[in-house]
Each structure stands twice: as C-alpha cells, then as structure tokens.
Motif scaffolding. Structure first.
Motif, PDB file in Angstrom:
ATOM      1  N   MET A   1     -23.000  16.942   7.770  1.00  0.00           N
ATOM      2  CA  MET A   1     -22.085  17.298   8.853  1.00  0.00           C
ATOM      3  C   MET A   1     -22.726  17.019  10.214  1.00  0.00           C
ATOM      4  O   MET A   1     -22.067  16.553  11.139  1.00  0.00           O
ATOM      5  N   GLY A   2     -24.034  17.296  10.348  1.00  0.00           N
ATOM      6  CA  GLY A   2     -24.725  17.057  11.604  1.00  0.00           C
ATOM      7  C   GLY A   2     -24.713  15.592  11.987  1.00  0.00           C
ATOM      8  O   GLY A   2     -24.506  15.239  13.144  1.00  0.00           O
ATOM      9  N   ILE A   3     -24.956  14.691  10.978  1.00  0.00           N
ATOM     10  CA  ILE A   3     -24.952  13.247  11.240  1.00  0.00           C
ATOM     11  C   ILE A   3     -23.558  12.780  11.641  1.00  0.00           C
ATOM     12  O   ILE A   3     -23.394  11.992  12.576  1.00  0.00           O
ATOM     13  N   LEU A   4     -22.539  13.279  10.938  1.00  0.00           N
ATOM     14  CA  LEU A   4     -21.159  12.901  11.255  1.00  0.00           C
ATOM     15  C   LEU A   4     -20.793  13.326  12.668  1.00  0.00           C
ATOM     16  O   LEU A   4     -20.142  12.573  13.409  1.00  0.00           O
ATOM     17  N   LYS A   5     -21.236  14.524  13.061  1.00  0.00           N
ATOM     18  CA  LYS A   5     -20.951  15.021  14.400  1.00  0.00           C
ATOM     19  C   LYS A   5     -21.593  14.134  15.458  1.00  0.00           C
ATOM     20  O   LYS A   5     -20.994  13.833  16.494  1.00  0.00           O
ATOM     21  N   LYS A   6     -22.838  13.687  15.192  1.00  0.00           N
ATOM     22  CA  LYS A   6     -23.526  12.816  16.146  1.00  0.00           C
ATOM     23  C   LYS A   6     -22.841  11.463  16.263  1.00  0.00           C
ATOM     24  O   LYS A   6     -22.693  10.919  17.363  1.00  0.00           O
ATOM     25  N   ILE A   7     -22.416  10.918  15.139  1.00  0.00           N
ATOM     26  CA  ILE A   7     -21.736   9.619  15.153  1.00  0.00           C
ATOM     27  C   ILE A   7     -20.413   9.725  15.904  1.00  0.00           C
ATOM     28  O   ILE A   7     -20.073   8.875  16.747  1.00  0.00           O
ATOM     29  N   THR A   8     -19.663  10.796  15.596  1.00  0.00           N
ATOM     30  CA  THR A   8     -18.384  11.010  16.286  1.00  0.00           C
ATOM     31  C   THR A   8     -18.596  11.176  17.781  1.00  0.00           C
ATOM     32  O   THR A   8     -17.868  10.594  18.603  1.00  0.00           O
ATOM     33  N   GLY A   9     -19.618  11.966  18.142  1.00  0.00           N
ATOM     34  CA  GLY A   9     -19.929  12.183  19.550  1.00  0.00           C
ATOM     35  C   GLY A   9     -20.280  10.893  20.273  1.00  0.00           C
ATOM     36  O   GLY A   9     -19.887  10.688  21.427  1.00  0.00           O
ATOM     37  N   PHE A  10     -21.013  10.009  19.588  1.00  0.00           N
ATOM     38  CA  PHE A  10     -21.391   8.724  20.177  1.00  0.00           C
ATOM     39  C   PHE A  10     -20.151   7.898  20.512  1.00  0.00           C
ATOM     40  O   PHE A  10     -20.021   7.355  21.630  1.00  0.00           O
ATOM     41  N   PHE A  11     -19.221   7.808  19.573  1.00  0.00           N
ATOM     42  CA  PHE A  11     -18.026   7.002  19.805  1.00  0.00           C
ATOM     43  C   PHE A  11     -17.107   7.639  20.839  1.00  0.00           C
ATOM     44  O   PHE A  11     -16.450   6.934  21.621  1.00  0.00           O
ATOM     45  N   ILE A  12     -17.063   8.975  20.887  1.00  0.00           N
ATOM     46  CA  ILE A  12     -16.277   9.645  21.924  1.00  0.00           C
ATOM     47  C   ILE A  12     -16.843   9.321  23.298  1.00  0.00           C
ATOM     48  O   ILE A  12     -16.100   9.021  24.250  1.00  0.00           O
ATOM     49  N   ASN A  13     -18.168   9.346  23.428  1.00  0.00           N
ATOM     50  CA  ASN A  13     -18.799   9.044  24.716  1.00  0.00           C
ATOM     51  C   ASN A  13     -18.530   7.606  25.145  1.00  0.00           C
ATOM     52  O   ASN A  13     -18.287   7.343  26.334  1.00  0.00           O
ATOM     53  N   ILE A  14     -18.582   6.686  24.204  1.00  0.00           N
ATOM     54  CA  ILE A  14     -18.272   5.285  24.528  1.00  0.00           C
ATOM     55  C   ILE A  14     -16.829   5.165  25.009  1.00  0.00           C
ATOM     56  O   ILE A  14     -16.539   4.499  26.020  1.00  0.00           O
ATOM     57  N   PHE A  15     -15.929   5.825  24.295  1.00  0.00           N
ATOM     58  CA  PHE A  15     -14.519   5.793  24.693  1.00  0.00           C
ATOM     59  C   PHE A  15     -14.342   6.343  26.102  1.00  0.00           C
ATOM     60  O   PHE A  15     -13.611   5.767  26.927  1.00  0.00           O
ATOM     61  N   VAL A  16     -14.997   7.476  26.403  1.00  0.00           N
ATOM     62  CA  VAL A  16     -14.851   8.106  27.719  1.00  0.00           C
ATOM     63  C   VAL A  16     -15.370   7.185  28.824  1.00  0.00           C
ATOM     64  O   VAL A  16     -14.754   7.062  29.889  1.00  0.00           O
ATOM     65  N   LEU A  17     -16.497   6.511  28.584  1.00  0.00           N
ATOM     66  CA  LEU A  17     -17.049   5.607  29.590  1.00  0.00           C
ATOM     67  C   LEU A  17     -16.120   4.423  29.852  1.00  0.00           C
ATOM     68  O   LEU A  17     -15.917   4.016  31.002  1.00  0.00           O
ATOM     69  N   VAL A  18     -15.534   3.864  28.788  1.00  0.00           N
ATOM     70  CA  VAL A  18     -14.584   2.759  28.950  1.00  0.00           C
ATOM     71  C   VAL A  18     -13.332   3.238  29.680  1.00  0.00           C
ATOM     72  O   VAL A  18     -12.825   2.572  30.594  1.00  0.00           O
ATOM     73  N   TRP A  19     -12.832   4.394  29.267  1.00  0.00           N
ATOM     74  CA  TRP A  19     -11.669   5.019  29.907  1.00  0.00           C
ATOM     75  C   TRP A  19     -11.937   5.235  31.395  1.00  0.00           C
ATOM     76  O   TRP A  19     -11.120   4.899  32.248  1.00  0.00           O
ATOM     77  N   ASP A  20     -13.116   5.791  31.693  1.00  0.00           N
ATOM     78  CA  ASP A  20     -13.477   6.082  33.074  1.00  0.00           C
ATOM     79  C   ASP A  20     -13.540   4.809  33.907  1.00  0.00           C
ATOM     80  O   ASP A  20     -13.041   4.779  35.046  1.00  0.00           O
ATOM     81  N   PHE A  21     -14.130   3.751  33.355  1.00  0.00           N
ATOM     82  CA  PHE A  21     -14.220   2.506  34.115  1.00  0.00           C
ATOM     83  C   PHE A  21     -12.842   1.912  34.345  1.00  0.00           C
ATOM     84  O   PHE A  21     -12.563   1.351  35.416  1.00  0.00           O
ATOM     85  N   GLY A  22     -11.953   2.050  33.360  1.00  0.00           N
ATOM     86  CA  GLY A  22     -10.588   1.574  33.542  1.00  0.00           C
ATOM     87  C   GLY A  22      -9.887   2.298  34.683  1.00  0.00           C
ATOM     88  O   GLY A  22      -9.191   1.677  35.501  1.00  0.00           O
ATOM     89  N   LEU A  23     -10.092   3.616  34.778  1.00  0.00           N
ATOM     90  CA  LEU A  23      -9.508   4.389  35.872  1.00  0.00           C
ATOM     91  C   LEU A  23     -10.131   4.007  37.209  1.00  0.00           C
ATOM     92  O   LEU A  23      -9.449   3.979  38.245  1.00  0.00           O
ATOM     93  N   PHE A  24     -11.435   3.715  37.188  1.00  0.00           N
ATOM     94  CA  PHE A  24     -12.128   3.255  38.395  1.00  0.00           C
ATOM     95  C   PHE A  24     -11.476   1.974  38.927  1.00  0.00           C
ATOM     96  O   PHE A  24     -11.225   1.844  40.139  1.00  0.00           O
ATOM     97  N   VAL A  25     -11.173   1.052  38.031  1.00  0.00           N
ATOM     98  CA  VAL A  25     -10.521  -0.209  38.427  1.00  0.00           C
ATOM     99  C   VAL A  25      -9.109   0.056  38.929  1.00  0.00           C
ATOM    100  O   VAL A  25      -8.674  -0.504  39.950  1.00  0.00           O
ATOM    101  N   LEU A  26      -8.374   0.912  38.222  1.00  0.00           N
ATOM    102  CA  LEU A  26      -7.004   1.236  38.648  1.00  0.00           C
ATOM    103  C   LEU A  26      -6.984   1.860  40.036  1.00  0.00           C
ATOM    104  O   LEU A  26      -6.060   1.601  40.829  1.00  0.00           O
TER     105      LEU A  26
END
Length: 275
Positions: A1-26
């Motif tokens: 469960m700990g490994i799954l949580k870390k993997i999920t957290g990694f992809f959430i952070n990547i998504f947030v950074l991409v999302w944030d940059f998209g809003l920055f451009v908008l």
C-alpha cells in the motif's frame, strides 16, 4: 500500500504541475480581471464587502497562517476552526485570495498527506496545520519558533512590527510598500536571530523555500501594501474593501508565484552569506 501511495502521489504531482503550467499560459493569453471584480459573484467578499470579523475565543482552533485564520475570523471557514474538509479549504482559499485551482489543490493535498488523511474525505482543525516542520517552520516572520512558543495560533506583534517597518518603497499615494529586497533582508535577519535564540532551531532548503513562499504572499496577494498587511498580520482580518491584488483570470499559479519566491529566497541567502 505504501508503494502504491507513492506512485499515485508521483503521478498526481506531475498532473498538478502540467495543469498549473497550462493555467499560467492561459493567464498570459486571456484578459485580466477588473479591479473590484476579483472575488467571484457568489463568494464572500464580492463587491469588496467581507463578512463580519469576530476574533477567536476560548478553544477556537487557529493555525500559524494569518490568511487561513482570517478566513475563520470572518466566518468564511467555520469560526471555531474545526472539522474543516480539505476540499472546503481549497474552495475558500481559491475564491478569497485568487490562487489558481492547481495551487489550491496542491497545498491542501500536501496538508492532508502530512496529516496522514485523505484529501477527498478527511477533516482537520486549523491548529493541526501547525505541525512543526511540515508547513510551519522556524524563523517565521509573524511567530516565535514553536520550541519557544508552542501555540502557533497567535501572531507575535513585535515580530510583525519589525517586519512592517522594513518597507522602503511607496505607493502612488505615498503609503509604505514592501519590496522583494525588503522581504529578503528581514528574512535573513529573522533566521540569524532564530539561530541565536532557539537551541532547537532547524533549517534546510525545503523549510527556507516554504518560508520565502509564505512571505511572498505579502508581495503577490497583498501587493506589499502595509495598509492591508497591518490588519491581516496583527488581527488576522481583512482591511475594509480589500480584494486580492492578483488580477490573473485563472488566479496565481505556482509557476508565476515562483517568480517572486525565488528572488526573495536568493536575496535572503545572499544577505546571510555576507554576514
């Protein structure tokens, strides 16, 4: 469960950074909001009218963050500061301060993670956000270190006064204004003093960056204006007819915010090295 949580957290952070940059451009491509129309029509503070300020009483819960405490003091969050959902925090911060949706997801999600709770279903009291060396850190500009004053829910008025007196610039009407060099200078002094007075003092790059980020909201959301910062930092309330100084249509993104945070921290580091 700990490994799954870390993997999920990694992809959430990547998504947030991409999302944030998209809003920055908008934000670059779209017109800014008009002054007087930053807070959404359905939200508290629209038309520059804020709910009544009521100071905390008795066992009301408060955090080390003046802005979050102000939300509770004005009843935008529950006045007792308790049993708040992370999603509720997201909405209140976004509507009140015009942070970008990506920013308003990332910080409550980070808070939920360090409290070992679910962002989606968890609840918290404001005081719990003052967990030492999570978001709360030594050498705060508005609080004595937790090792010296365990209750981080109240401002240290002497520290606040020292901060506000560092303003060197002026607005067009002659009112005092904080700048990036001002903030760097006071951060450097505060860290130096904390090292001398707190035997349990701790500091690393993460804490310093968080300190510079917390402080940089004074320059972005409040525009450095001492007239607005004084009631926020001393009483943790909004000044009359206040609204965020960020006019970007999609709010203040992390990408844009770092354009203030990094110079503030670099300046603080440079001044420390000179001593």
């Amino acid at each position: 469960m700990g490994i799954l949580k870390k993997i999920t957290g990694f992809f959430i952070n990547i998504f947030v950074l991409v999302w944030d940059f998209g809003l920055f451009v908008l934000n670059i491509l779209t017109p800014s909001l008009k002054p007087g129309h930053v807070v959404p029509a359905h939200a508290a503070g629209h038309h520059l009218t804020w709910p009544e300020y009521v100071p905390p009483k008795g066992d009301d819960s408060r955090s080390a963050c003046p802005m979050l405490n102000a939300l509770a003091n004005h009843g935008i969050l529950p006045h007792d500061g308790k049993n708040i959902t992370f999603k509720e925090l997201n909405t209140a911060v976004r509507q009140t301060f015009n942070f970008a949706p990506s920013f308003c997801f990332f910080v409550p999600k980070f808070s939920a993670d360090f409290l070992n709770r679910s962002y989606w279903t968890g609840r918290f009291d404001l005081a719990e956000l003052s967990l030492h060396n999570a978001i709360e850190h030594d050498a705060s500009l508005t609080r004595q270190d937790a090792a010296l004053v365990p209750d981080q829910g109240k401002p240290d008025l002497k520290l606040v006064d020292d901060l506000l007196k560092e303003a060197t610039a002026k607005t067009s009407d002659g009112s005092p204004l904080l700048t990036i060099p001002d903030l760097s200078r006071v951060l450097s002094k505060r860290r130096e003093d904390a090292r001398k007075t707190n035997q349990a003092y701790s500091e690393n790059l993460f804490h310093n960056m968080f300190g510079s980020a917390n402080s940089s909201t004074m320059l972005t959301i409040f525009g450095g204006r001492i007239t607005d910062l004084t009631p926020m930092l001393t009483e943790e309330r909004f000044s009359e007819h206040w609204e965020p100084r960020v006019l970007s249509r999609f709010g203040l993104t992390m990408a844009k915010f770092n354009g203030t945070v990094l110079p503030v921290e670099w300046g603080a580091k440079s001044k420390t090295a000179q001593h």
